[in-house]
Structures are given as structure tokens and as C-alpha cells.
Motif scaffolding. Structure first.
Motif: not given
Length: 206
Positions: A114-130
Motif C-alpha cells: 500500500p502507498s498513499q493513494g493506491g499501491t506501489t509494486s515492482g520486482t525484487a532480486v535477491l542474490k544472497a546466502q544465509s
């Protein structure tokens, strides 16, 4: 377009569980009891051996094949939708109750918050190790991230990008990674299904 702080976008979830059941028995002091316990000890030995690790089916190296949320993930910013992102993930569940997780970033996460006046969307790329530890029982495990490294890059629908640093000990992102609290598991052939209160993850042995 509003740029989101680290806590706004739940990171990619990975799960892991393991269990170890330790069985023990006491001997009696009387002669008659000793006679009975001697007779019972022969068949009980192999049974005890088999029961030492009832969770052996979840030990090894697995790839993620499915991640299903019960619904939007509740955050302090409101319900957040997460889809995909598990195609490049691997998890190794070790006999010493530690785990190693990697994500090669080949599968993008789709997110919407959610964001002010609607929604914020997109993509996320994770390159990681845990890396982390888990406290097992025969059917569940409580787990915790102890080390985290890599990169997380968000790309919004307007083309803007945001590089988010990952905390080296996982502090502040353990809940969104899914490595927080208890999960149950069920083994079927080469697959294992892990169930958390709001998330189900399926992995396959490689």
C-alpha cells in the motif's frame, strides 16, 4: 513514485526445519526385572536406532519448488502481496542442526504494498546466502538466522531502482525471510512440505 525503506518490502522467504528424537530407557534393580529387561533389550536396540533421527527425510540439499501464502503478509505498512521468487533457492539441512541457504537471483519476486493513494509494486532480486541454526523436535523446528550476506535490488514499475543493504545477522528481516518461529513438516518421497502459520513451502531433494 514513493521509495520504500527496508521494512516496507518483505524479503524473500525461505524455510527450513529438522528434528532429532532421543530415546532413553531405565533399568530395574530386581532380578526378575533384569531378566525381563534383558529379554526386551534385544528387539528394542534396532527400534532405538531407527528412532534416533525420525526427521532423516528432511536432511540433505533441496531446491524450492513452491511457496504459497495464505494471503497478503501483514506488515506495519499494511497488507503486502508477494509472488514468486523461489526458483533460484537452495537449502542444505545439516545433521548438526545448522542450515545453509542460497538464492542465485534467477527468479524475481513480484511485490505490491500500500502507498498513499493506491499501491506501489515492482520486482525484487535477491542474490544472497544465509546461515542459521534450528532447534528440532520430531515434527517441528524453531529456527533462526545467524549470518546473512548478499544484495537486494528493488525495481519499481516506473523503472527506478533501490539497493537495500542486508543486515549481516538478519536482524529486522527474520520475520519477512520466514526464518522465525515454528514450522511443521511432512515428507513424501523426495519432497518435503513445510507449514508455517501463514506460509507453505515445498522443497525437492537434489
Amino acid at each position: 513514485m514513493r521509495r520504500l525503506p527496508l521494512r516496507t518490502v518483505p524479503l524473500i522467504t525461505l524455510l527450513l526445519t529438522s528434528a532429532l528424537l532421543v530415546a532413553c530407557s531405565n533399568d530395574s534393580g530386581s532380578k526378575q526385572t533384569k531378566s525381563k529387561s534383558t529379554t526386551a533389550s534385544t528387539p528394542s536396540s534396532p527400534a532405538t536406532t531407527a528412532a534416533n533421527d525420525p526427521a532423516s527425510c528432511i536432511r540433505g540439499t533441496f531446491r524450492f519448488t513452491r511457496m504459497d501464502y495464505d494471503g497478503p503478509v501483514q506488515t506495519q505498512f499494511g497488507p503486502t502481496t508477494i509472488v514468486g521468487g523461489f526458483g533460484g533457492r537452495r537449502i542444505e539441512l545439516k545433521p548438526d542442526h545448522t542450515f545453509h541457504f542460497t538464492d542465485d537471483g534467477s527468479d524475481k519476486v513480484q511485490f505490491s504494498v500500500p502507498s498513499q493513494g493506491g499501491t506501489t509494486s515492482g520486482t525484487a532480486v535477491l542474490k544472497a546466502q544465509s546461515d542459521g541454526t534450528f532447534v528440532p523436535t520430531a515434527q517441528t523446528a524453531n529456527f533462526n538466522i545467524t549470518a546473512l550476506s548478499g544484495t537486494l535490488v528493488l525495481t519499481f514499475t516506473n523503472g527506478s531502482m533501490l539497493n537495500i543493504p542486508l543486515p549481516p545477522d538478519g536482524a529486522g528481516v527474520k520475520e519477512t525471510f520466514g526464518l522465525n518461529g515454528d514450522a511443521t513438516y511432512m515428507c513424501q518421497g523426495n519432497t518435503v512440505t513445510f507449514r508455517f502459520p501463514a506460509l507453505t513451502i515445498v522443497v525437492e531433494r537434489v
